[in-house]
Structures are given as structure tokens and as C-alpha cells.
Write an enzyme that holds these catalytic residues in place. Structure first.
Site, PDB file in Angstrom:
ATOM      1  N   GLY A   1      54.574  16.031  28.164  1.00 21.52           N
ATOM      2  CA  GLY A   1      55.025  16.953  27.118  1.00 21.52           C
ATOM      3  C   GLY A   1      55.629  18.199  27.748  1.00 21.52           C
ATOM      4  O   GLY A   1      56.157  18.168  28.864  1.00 21.52           O
ATOM      5  N   ASN A   2      55.513  19.315  27.026  1.00 22.50           N
ATOM      6  CA  ASN A   2      56.138  20.560  27.505  1.00 22.50           C
ATOM      7  C   ASN A   2      55.663  20.930  28.902  1.00 22.50           C
ATOM      8  O   ASN A   2      56.469  21.253  29.768  1.00 22.50           O
ATOM      9  CB  ASN A   2      55.805  21.705  26.542  1.00 22.50           C
ATOM     10  CG  ASN A   2      56.495  21.530  25.217  1.00 22.50           C
ATOM     11  OD1 ASN A   2      57.654  21.133  25.161  1.00 22.50           O
ATOM     12  ND2 ASN A   2      55.782  21.781  24.134  1.00 22.50           N
ATOM     13  N   VAL A   3      54.359  20.866  29.126  1.00 23.36           N
ATOM     14  CA  VAL A   3      53.829  21.284  30.426  1.00 23.36           C
ATOM     15  C   VAL A   3      53.952  20.148  31.446  1.00 23.36           C
ATOM     16  O   VAL A   3      54.426  20.367  32.567  1.00 23.36           O
ATOM     17  CB  VAL A   3      52.355  21.744  30.315  1.00 23.36           C
ATOM     18  CG1 VAL A   3      51.839  22.163  31.678  1.00 23.36           C
ATOM     19  CG2 VAL A   3      52.223  22.889  29.325  1.00 23.36           C
TER      20      VAL A   3
ATOM     21  N   GLY B   1      50.500  12.651  30.349  1.00 23.04           N
ATOM     22  CA  GLY B   1      51.143  13.449  29.302  1.00 23.04           C
ATOM     23  C   GLY B   1      52.388  14.143  29.822  1.00 23.04           C
ATOM     24  O   GLY B   1      52.313  15.066  30.633  1.00 23.04           O
TER      25      GLY B   1
ATOM     26  N   LYS C   1      40.875  33.223  18.568  1.00 27.21           N
ATOM     27  CA  LYS C   1      41.643  32.011  18.285  1.00 27.21           C
ATOM     28  C   LYS C   1      41.815  31.891  16.770  1.00 27.21           C
ATOM     29  O   LYS C   1      40.991  32.397  16.002  1.00 27.21           O
ATOM     30  CB  LYS C   1      40.870  30.783  18.808  1.00 27.21           C
ATOM     31  CG  LYS C   1      41.721  29.555  18.992  1.00 27.21           C
ATOM     32  CD  LYS C   1      42.397  29.543  20.345  1.00 27.21           C
ATOM     33  CE  LYS C   1      43.292  28.331  20.506  1.00 27.21           C
ATOM     34  NZ  LYS C   1      43.891  28.244  21.836  1.00 27.21           N
TER      35      LYS C   1
END
Ligand code: NAD
Length: 351
Positions: free
Chosen positions: A186-188, A184, A87
Site C-alpha cells: 500500500g502507501n507505505v 502489503g 485518537k
């Protein structure tokens, strides 16, 4: 010529037990500061996203990158990918810098690993940022031309995980008539809501960005509620798709759901949270098994695999999750502990 003119990164190794390599980098020309941690390359080159965060301290940044890199070893192993875990974090206030210059500096840092670490987007970074980093390194993916945006694949994998959890809980993976709370949009979360609508589910959605929640509610024929209300919603499935740490001693007693299955990373605040969820009779789908679709899509790109093989790998999240549930039953552990044990079996088998 000064270091600055030559753009030589001031890199420094940090020795951390259990990690193969941890390097910090400072780029004097731009002020860029980052850390890359490689936890394991046992199964192959380490892959993992780049997080951009305004950490309170360097110690916080180091703790985060170490935890996330180890998590990637487990996620990639459980997903059946021939990749290890790593990461990157970039430390700074994203509003106060020359973003393009920072991501080029980051690209040079990634390149210095010569392919032992390959990265993509994560919290605080976008496919566009990765495209800039790619001006300096070959070892980045997750944007148009290099695997594409991972989020739609993550959403598809989460849907497969929700279906497997429904089967485990109710004996059928048919989601028609089931109600899902989405935290949420968002994108997902948004993409997942659309897929769930197609599968015949009803949704209750929320987002701290009220406009996003409203847009998702409109497109998915869902009901939007205030962020705090999502924990009290009476639903069949609760899908956390925003932040980590949201399953804790304050929220778990409030949940009125049979299943928790969502995209967010590190949903459990601590180990006690997994026990508390189980004690309430709620089935918890371990996040790193469920949300592997994004890394699977990046991995498939790096391996040069066909879209049919990618689809197969994403669909495989269903069987992986059922295997984890079986292991939890056999070992009499929480599903969270079983997911770690499942990944460890794969890591041991490769010795
Ligand atoms: P995103 O930033 O696009 O969406 C997150 C959404 O959550 C935003 O709309 C934000 O306003 C909202 N939000 C933040 N705090 C909230 C709160 N307290 N209550 C309600 N809404 C809140 O991120 P994303 O790419 O959709 O990722 C969502 C989660 O899934 C993250 O935890 C991420 O780490 C994880 N994840 C994403 C991917 C991927 O491919 N994008 C892959 C694996 C895991």
C-alpha cells in the site's frame, strides 16, 4: 429551531480511568457517529489519526479508540515530539453514507476540543477526507498545504529502523544483498520497497490486492507471492506493512527471518507473541518506534519546523531504536517491553 437545524452535536462524556477525556458524538443531521479519546496531554496537545471502521459494536469502537489513543502517547513521547496522545474513530459503513457531510461533522467534533486534540488520516481515511474536515476545523493536518501525505515519511522512517536493526543484528547497516519480505504494497509498503531497492536489497512482496503486488514487483524488481506464502519466505528481514495482529502463534513458528521490522501498527497479537519471537532468536523492531515517521511529519508541520529539522527527526528513528535495543539488553526484557519502558522514561522525566 431544532437541534438538527442548528447542527448542535449530541456529545456525551465517558469517564475512563487513566484517560483525560473521552467524548462520543452523534450528528443527527447526517447520522455521523464518532468517538474522540484523549489519553494524555502531558507533553503537549494530543495528536493522533482518525480511523473509519464498521465496528461490530460500540463497545468494540470504544476499546479500539482507547487502545490507539494510549499508543499515541507512547509513540509521540518516544519520537521526542512535544505532543500528547489521542485518537478518533468514526463508526459506520463507509459505502452507505454522504462522506463529505460525515467528514464535515467530524471536523466540527474535532473543533469542539479547541486544539487539545489535533488529527489526521489513518486506516479508512485519506488526506482528501482531512481536507474536507478542515472546512470545519483548524485542528487537522496531513494533506497538501498542511504537512502533506504522511506515508512517504513513514516509509523513510521504517527504512532507518530497518538499517538500525541490521546494525544491531549483523554489525552493519548495509542492506546490499539482503532479502526483505514486504507484506502489503500500500502507501507505505510500496514506498518502502522503492527505498529498499535503492539501498540494494532484494524484495519478496505480497498483497491481497494482486494488482498492487504485481505493480510493486515490477517497479522494485521484486518477486510477488500469494499472501499466505509470505510467512514461509526465507529472508533476512520480514516487514509487515498491512494489518495488525499478524504476529501470533500460527505465524511466528513459520517465519524464516532474522529481523521483523515493518510499518504496520500493533503487529504483535499479544504479549506472548513478543516472547515467542525472542525465543526463536528473531530481533523484533517495536512497531511504534519504527513507524513514527508519519506522526513526526505531522508534528513538524504543527511546530512550523524546517524540512531539515524534519529530516533530522526521521533519521533519529535509527538512534532511538538502538537505544531501545540497549535498554532491552540492560533490563533483560523483550524489545517490545523495552520500547514501552523507553517512552515511560520520557513521560516521567517531564513531570
Ligand atoms: P494502505 O491501506 O495504503 O496499505 C495496506 C496494504 O495492505 C493494502 O494494499 C492492502 O491491500 C494490503 N493488505 C491488507 N491485508 C493484507 C494481507 N492480509 N496480506 C497482504 N496484504 C494485505 O495502508 P498504509 O498507509 O500503507 O499503512 C500500512 C500499515 O502501516 C497500517 O497498519 C498502518 O496502520 C501503518 N501505518 C501507516 C502510516 C502512514 O503514514 N500511512 C503511519 C504509521 C503506521
Amino acid at each position: 429551531m431544532t437541534q438538527q437545524n442548528m447542527n448542535i452535536p449530541a456529545a456525551e462524556t465517558i469517564e475512563v480511568e487513566g484517560y483525560e477525556k473521552v467524548l462520543t458524538m452523534r450528528d443527527p443531521a447526517t447520522g455521523y457517529r464518532g468517538i474522540i479519546a484523549i489519553h494524555s496531554t502531558k507533553l503537549g496537545p494530543a495528536i493522533g489519526g482518525t480511523r473509519f471502521w464498521n465496528y461490530q459494536s460500540d463497545d468494540d469502537a470504544l476499546a479500539d479508540v482507547l487502545r490507539l489513543a494510549r499508543g499515541m502517547t507512547y509513540k509521540n513521547a518516544a519520537a521526542g515530539l512535544p505532543f500528547g496522545g489521542g485518537k478518533a474513530v468514526i463508526i459506520g459503513n463507509a459505502r452507505q453514507l454522504d462522506r463529505a457531510a460525515w467528514f464535515r461533522a467530524h471536523g466540527r467534533f474535532v473543533e469542539s476540543f479547541q486544539g487539545r486534540f489535533i488529527t489526521g488520516e489513518d486506516v479508512g481515511t485519506s488526506p482528501a477526507d482531512m481536507e474536507i474536515a478542515a472546512q470545519e476545523t483548524r485542528f487537522v493536518a496531513g494533506f497538501a498545504g498542511r504537512g502533506g501525505d504522511p506515508s512517504p515519511w513513514t516509509a523513510r522512517g521504517v527504512l532507518r529502523g530497518i538499517q538500525a536493526s541490521a546494525r544491531q543484528r549483523w554489525g552493519s547497516d548495509d542492506l546490499r544483498g539482503r532479502t526483505v519480505a514486504i507484506q502489503g504494497c500500500g502507501n507505505v509498503g510500496f514506498a518502502l520497497s522503492l527505498l529498499l531497492k535503492e539501498a540494494g536489497a532484494r524484495m519478496i512482496v505480497t498483497d491481497v490486492d494482486a494488482a498492487r503486488a504485481a505493480a510493486c514487483a515490477r517497479d522494485c524488481e521484486a518477486v510477488a507471492v500469494a499472501p499466505e506464502e509470505i510467512y514461509d519466505a526465507a529472508v533476512d528481514i520480514f516487514a509487515p506493512c498491512a494489518l495488525g495482529g499478524i504476529l501470533n502463534e500460527q505465524t511466528i513458528p513459520r517465519l524464516q527471518t532474522a529481523i521483523i521490522a515493518g510499518a504496520a501498527n500493533n503487529q504483535l497479537h499479544d504479549e506472548a507473541a513478543a516472547q515467542a519471537i525472542e525465543a526463536r532468536g528473531i530481533l523484533y523492531a517495536p512497531d511504534f518506534i519504527l513507524n513514527a515517521g508519519g506522526i513526526i511529519s505531522g508534528g513538524a508541520y504543527l511546530l512550523g519546523e524546517s524540512s531539515a529539522r524534519l529530516e533530522q527527526r526521521i533519521a533519529g528513528i535509527y538512534d532511538t531504536l538502538l537505544a531501545v535495543y540497549d535498554l532491552a539488553a540492560q533490563e533483560k526484557t523483550t524489545t517490545a517491553a523495552a520500547a514501552e519502558a523507553y517512552a515511560e522514561q520520557i513521560l516521567r522525566a517531564d513531570q
